[in-house]
Scaffold this motif. Structure first.
Motif, mmCIF file in Angstrom:
data_model
loop_
_atom_site.group_PDB
_atom_site.id
_atom_site.type_symbol
_atom_site.label_atom_id
_atom_site.label_comp_id
_atom_site.label_asym_id
_atom_site.label_seq_id
_atom_site.Cartn_x
_atom_site.Cartn_y
_atom_site.Cartn_z
ATOM 1 N N THR A 265 0.861 -1.174 0.079
ATOM 2 C CA THR A 265 -0.018 -0.046 0.007
ATOM 3 C C THR A 265 0.773 1.264 0.031
ATOM 4 O O THR A 265 1.716 1.147 0.718
ATOM 5 C CB THR A 265 -0.949 -0.066 1.307
ATOM 6 N N ALA A 266 0.344 2.269 -0.894
ATOM 7 C CA ALA A 266 1.130 3.700 -0.774
ATOM 8 C C ALA A 266 -0.185 4.472 -0.700
ATOM 9 O O ALA A 266 -1.104 4.476 -1.160
ATOM 10 C CB ALA A 266 1.722 3.696 -1.977
ATOM 11 N N GLU A 267 -0.009 5.528 0.159
ATOM 12 C CA GLU A 267 -0.719 6.494 0.392
ATOM 13 C C GLU A 267 -1.013 7.530 -0.709
ATOM 14 O O GLU A 267 -2.326 7.989 -0.908
ATOM 15 C CB GLU A 267 -0.579 7.320 1.590
ATOM 16 N N ALA A 268 -0.283 7.624 -1.861
ATOM 17 C CA ALA A 268 -0.548 8.458 -2.894
ATOM 18 C C ALA A 268 -0.265 7.580 -4.016
ATOM 19 O O ALA A 268 -1.112 7.131 -4.608
ATOM 20 C CB ALA A 268 0.652 9.620 -2.851
ATOM 21 N N PHE A 269 0.753 7.369 -4.299
ATOM 22 C CA PHE A 269 1.371 6.732 -5.776
ATOM 23 C C PHE A 269 2.124 5.340 -5.670
ATOM 24 O O PHE A 269 2.930 5.455 -4.940
ATOM 25 C CB PHE A 269 2.142 7.779 -6.690
ATOM 26 N N GLY A 270 1.662 4.321 -6.627
ATOM 27 C CA GLY A 270 2.530 3.300 -6.919
ATOM 28 C C GLY A 270 2.363 2.050 -5.740
ATOM 29 O O GLY A 270 3.307 2.149 -5.017
ATOM 30 N N GLY A 271 1.042 1.691 -5.500
ATOM 31 C CA GLY A 271 0.794 0.619 -4.520
ATOM 32 C C GLY A 271 1.817 -0.326 -4.400
ATOM 33 O O GLY A 271 2.522 -0.748 -3.263
ATOM 34 N N GLY A 272 2.185 -1.013 -5.505
ATOM 35 C CA GLY A 272 3.208 -2.090 -5.849
ATOM 36 C C GLY A 272 4.559 -1.493 -5.892
ATOM 37 O O GLY A 272 5.486 -1.885 -5.209
ATOM 38 N N LEU A 273 4.686 -0.641 -7.080
ATOM 39 C CA LEU A 273 5.969 -0.031 -7.443
ATOM 40 C C LEU A 273 5.952 1.311 -7.764
ATOM 41 O O LEU A 273 4.912 1.561 -8.573
ATOM 42 C CB LEU A 273 6.491 -1.062 -8.617
ATOM 43 N N ALA A 274 6.967 1.981 -7.634
ATOM 44 C CA ALA A 274 7.224 3.270 -7.949
ATOM 45 C C ALA A 274 8.402 3.400 -8.680
ATOM 46 O O ALA A 274 9.591 2.721 -8.245
ATOM 47 C CB ALA A 274 7.374 4.478 -6.704
ATOM 48 N N SER A 275 8.526 4.235 -10.012
ATOM 49 C CA SER A 275 9.736 4.161 -10.807
ATOM 50 C C SER A 275 9.978 5.671 -11.005
ATOM 51 O O SER A 275 8.892 6.242 -11.614
ATOM 52 C CB SER A 275 9.730 3.548 -11.938
ATOM 53 N N GLU A 276 10.886 6.222 -10.345
ATOM 54 C CA GLU A 276 11.351 7.823 -10.537
ATOM 55 C C GLU A 276 12.600 8.185 -10.951
ATOM 56 O O GLU A 276 13.634 7.829 -10.428
ATOM 57 C CB GLU A 276 11.024 8.334 -9.372
ATOM 58 N N GLY A 277 12.657 8.574 -12.387
ATOM 59 C CA GLY A 277 13.968 8.736 -12.975
ATOM 60 C C GLY A 277 14.785 7.496 -13.255
ATOM 61 O O GLY A 277 14.628 6.582 -12.818
ATOM 62 N N GLY A 278 15.577 7.671 -14.360
ATOM 63 C CA GLY A 278 16.515 6.570 -14.775
ATOM 64 C C GLY A 278 15.763 5.420 -15.535
ATOM 65 O O GLY A 278 14.312 5.808 -15.970
ATOM 66 N N ALA A 279 16.209 4.500 -16.008
ATOM 67 C CA ALA A 279 15.630 3.303 -16.973
ATOM 68 C C ALA A 279 15.947 2.124 -16.188
ATOM 69 O O ALA A 279 16.898 1.785 -15.786
ATOM 70 C CB ALA A 279 16.088 3.411 -18.212
ATOM 71 N N GLN A 280 14.884 1.374 -16.263
ATOM 72 C CA GLN A 280 15.008 0.198 -15.433
ATOM 73 C C GLN A 280 14.476 -1.042 -16.250
ATOM 74 O O GLN A 280 13.576 -0.744 -16.885
ATOM 75 C CB GLN A 280 14.176 -0.075 -14.079
ATOM 76 N N TRP A 281 14.911 -2.325 -16.086
ATOM 77 C CA TRP A 281 14.407 -3.557 -16.910
ATOM 78 C C TRP A 281 13.721 -4.463 -15.786
ATOM 79 O O TRP A 281 14.089 -4.819 -14.694
ATOM 80 C CB TRP A 281 15.690 -4.376 -17.493
ATOM 81 N N LEU A 282 12.212 -4.437 -16.137
ATOM 82 C CA LEU A 282 11.397 -5.337 -15.181
ATOM 83 C C LEU A 282 10.949 -6.295 -16.032
ATOM 84 O O LEU A 282 10.214 -6.315 -16.983
ATOM 85 C CB LEU A 282 10.059 -4.383 -14.664
ATOM 86 N N ILE A 283 11.425 -7.923 -15.555
ATOM 87 C CA ILE A 283 11.214 -8.851 -16.211
ATOM 88 C C ILE A 283 10.730 -10.016 -15.252
ATOM 89 O O ILE A 283 11.119 -10.220 -14.160
ATOM 90 C CB ILE A 283 12.535 -9.470 -16.871
ATOM 91 N N ASN A 284 9.359 -10.578 -15.792
ATOM 92 C CA ASN A 284 8.780 -11.835 -15.137
ATOM 93 C C ASN A 284 8.366 -11.478 -13.733
ATOM 94 O O ASN A 284 8.290 -12.298 -12.822
ATOM 95 C CB ASN A 284 9.752 -13.017 -14.933
ATOM 96 N N ASN A 285 7.736 -10.273 -13.536
ATOM 97 C CA ASN A 285 7.370 -9.957 -12.269
ATOM 98 C C ASN A 285 5.563 -10.021 -12.179
ATOM 99 O O ASN A 285 5.045 -10.011 -13.207
ATOM 100 C CB ASN A 285 7.418 -8.285 -11.974
ATOM 101 N N VAL A 286 5.394 -10.254 -10.904
ATOM 102 C CA VAL A 286 3.800 -10.298 -10.627
ATOM 103 C C VAL A 286 3.689 -9.138 -9.650
ATOM 104 O O VAL A 286 4.089 -8.755 -8.546
ATOM 105 C CB VAL A 286 3.456 -11.499 -9.888
ATOM 106 N N ILE A 287 2.383 -8.162 -10.010
ATOM 107 C CA ILE A 287 2.202 -6.935 -9.383
ATOM 108 C C ILE A 287 0.806 -7.145 -9.205
ATOM 109 O O ILE A 287 -0.186 -6.945 -10.064
ATOM 110 C CB ILE A 287 2.684 -5.699 -10.283
ATOM 111 N N ALA A 288 0.177 -7.531 -7.915
ATOM 112 C CA ALA A 288 -0.874 -7.923 -7.585
ATOM 113 C C ALA A 288 -1.589 -7.517 -6.379
ATOM 114 O O ALA A 288 -0.806 -7.526 -5.338
ATOM 115 C CB ALA A 288 -1.306 -9.291 -7.948
#
Length: 451
Positions: A265-288
């Motif tokens: 839980t996030a009170e504002a943004f990105g309950g599961g995941l937040a990404s801010e700035g930069g570049a990331q590789w996200l592979i084979n993830n479950v966000i539920a």
């Protein structure tokens, strides 16, 4: 491995190829490998009663006495001695290359079994549990890490407090197979309730992050400019006061692979995941089953460029109903550019919401109980190709596929050769959408043939 899909960058192909090799040793429990194959490494034993049953009763004493490459084996029990090494408060301060392993019994120093012999490091709210710093390569595994609090301890260059349970800075650390739970980071812009990685080369693998709290970002984990994989972890029931209830990623180069983010839980943004700035590789993830008070129940991107391959995104909720929320930064107006390839996106009031001048590129997606139309501002750019509708037919765990699934064989070809369970891709006629590749579709004809 041969790169076959022209839309996949050479960088990702090299990354995945390296991870295939990396996986051959990251998952091992070998003490020799954990200690860097130093054949002359000494073994130091720690237990609550101390000598003569073991060498030390306090873990910090064993670390202080250890040489480079030594293996510190810690017996079952609770260790709560908080020290002030480095002018900070923590149970263990690590500034040398050592291995700390839990899960031993004082009657058996050969085999580690953290389930049968729980080894708990509890800071009791009096400081962090572990602080790891320097150009070192330590290993921490098989521990229960709890009771950390980073308030007033700093950690981020501009003064923010960070890393309630663990704080890793610059070190090439291996953090694996630990239970990281009920840690807190409060104070000034607090980041990383369970763990903070800052400009490090840490491999974080096979851990469970649960019930950790960050006052601002990254309830379970805050990672800034970490350059080695974060893989095969479970993030559940963590919370953040602003963004990234489960995980907050910032900076480039992060490989986030095979993780499960569930019920954060996030009170504002990105309950599961937040990404801010930069570049990331996200592979084979479950966000539920995550929740955000404002937007992005599953994912919030702010001025970042994450690319998600084979993601199962399901049943997340947010104040605006969005599963994925893509936005420019509040300061400076930096645009986000989010890529989604071979995605399952189900059970959201709004699948994707895009604002400002940001862009989203979707290649192969299964929509179910989620509007196909993407909510966007007039200046945002959204491209969706190879979209499908239908029931993903998940198993009871909420992300593995069953034979009736509409996700089977509907993906495009990318060089992601394994699924979240380590099964080879593709199985059968094509790539399945989401994190799971169903192998039963191959076995079923053989079973019928042999019946």
């Amino acid at each position: 491995m041969r790169c076959r899909f022209v839309a996949l960058t050479a960088t990702l192909c090299l990354l995945v190829s390296a991870l295939v090799l990396l996986g051959s040793f990251v998952g091992t429990s070998s003490v020799a490998q954990a200690a860097g194959n130093l054949v002359d490494a000494a073994e130091i034993r720690v237990c609550p009663v101390g000598p003569p049953d073991c060498d030390y009763a306090v873990i910090q004493d064993s670390v202080d006495a250890a040489g480079t490459g030594d293996v510190i084996k810690v017996a079952t029990g609770v260790y709560s001695d908080v020290n002030n090494h480095g002018g900070l408060a923590q149970v263990v301060y690590i500034s040398k290359t050592v291995t700390i392993q839990g899960g031993y019994a004082i009657t058996n120093w050969t085999t580690s079994d953290p389930d049968a012999n729980p080894t708990t490091l509890d800071a009791g709210g009096q400081g962090r549990v572990l602080y790891i710093t320097g150009k070192i390569s330590p290993t921490v595994e098989g521990l229960r890490i709890t009771g950390g609090e980073a308030q007033g301890l700093g950690g981020i260059p501009w003064g923010a407090d960070a890393g309630g349970g663990l704080y890793v800075i610059t070190a090439t650390a291996l953090i694996r197979n630990n239970q990281i739970f009920s840690n807190t980071c409060s104070g000034f812009i607090p980041l990383g309730g369970g763990m903070t990685l800052w400009n490090s080369n840490a491999t974080v693998s096979g851990n469970t992050f649960s019930h950790n709290i960050a006052g601002y970002g990254g309830g379970g984990l805050y990672s800034a400019w970490n350059h080695l994989p974060i893989s095969d972890n479970l993030f559940t029931s963590n919370s953040a006061g602003y963004g990234g209830g489960g995980v907050f990623l910032t900076g480039g180069g992060t490989a986030f692979i095979g993780n499960i983010l569930m019920s954060n839980t996030a009170e504002a943004f990105g309950g599961g995941l937040a990404s801010e700035g930069g570049a990331q590789w996200l592979i084979n993830n479950v966000i539920a089953d995550n929740h955000a008070g404002s937007a992005g129940g599953a994912l919030w991107s702010s001025g970042s460029k994450p690319h998600l391959y084979h993601s199962s995104i399901a049943r997340n909720s947010a104040g605006d109903g969005s599963g994925i929320y893509v936005a420019d930064t509040e300061l400076g107006g930096l645009h986000s550019a989010v890529g989604l390839t071979n995605t399952i996106l189900v059970d959201h009031a709004v699948g994707i919401s895009v604002t400002g001048g940001s862009t989203v590129t979707v290649q192969a997606v299964l929509w179910y109980n989620t509007p196909i139309t993407v909510s966007q501002s007039t200046t945002a750019t959204v491209t969706v190709q190879n979209q499908h509708t239908g029931d993903p037919a998940f198993t009871m765990d909420g992300y593995h596929l069953t034979r009736p699934s509409a996700a089977i064989d509907m993906g495009v070809e990318v060089d992601v050769p394994f699924d979240i369970d380590g099964d080879l891709r593709p199985a059968g006629a094509g790539y399945d959408l989401g994190a799971d590749e169903l192998w039963f579709k191959i076995y079923l004809p053989l079973v019928l043939r042999d019946a």
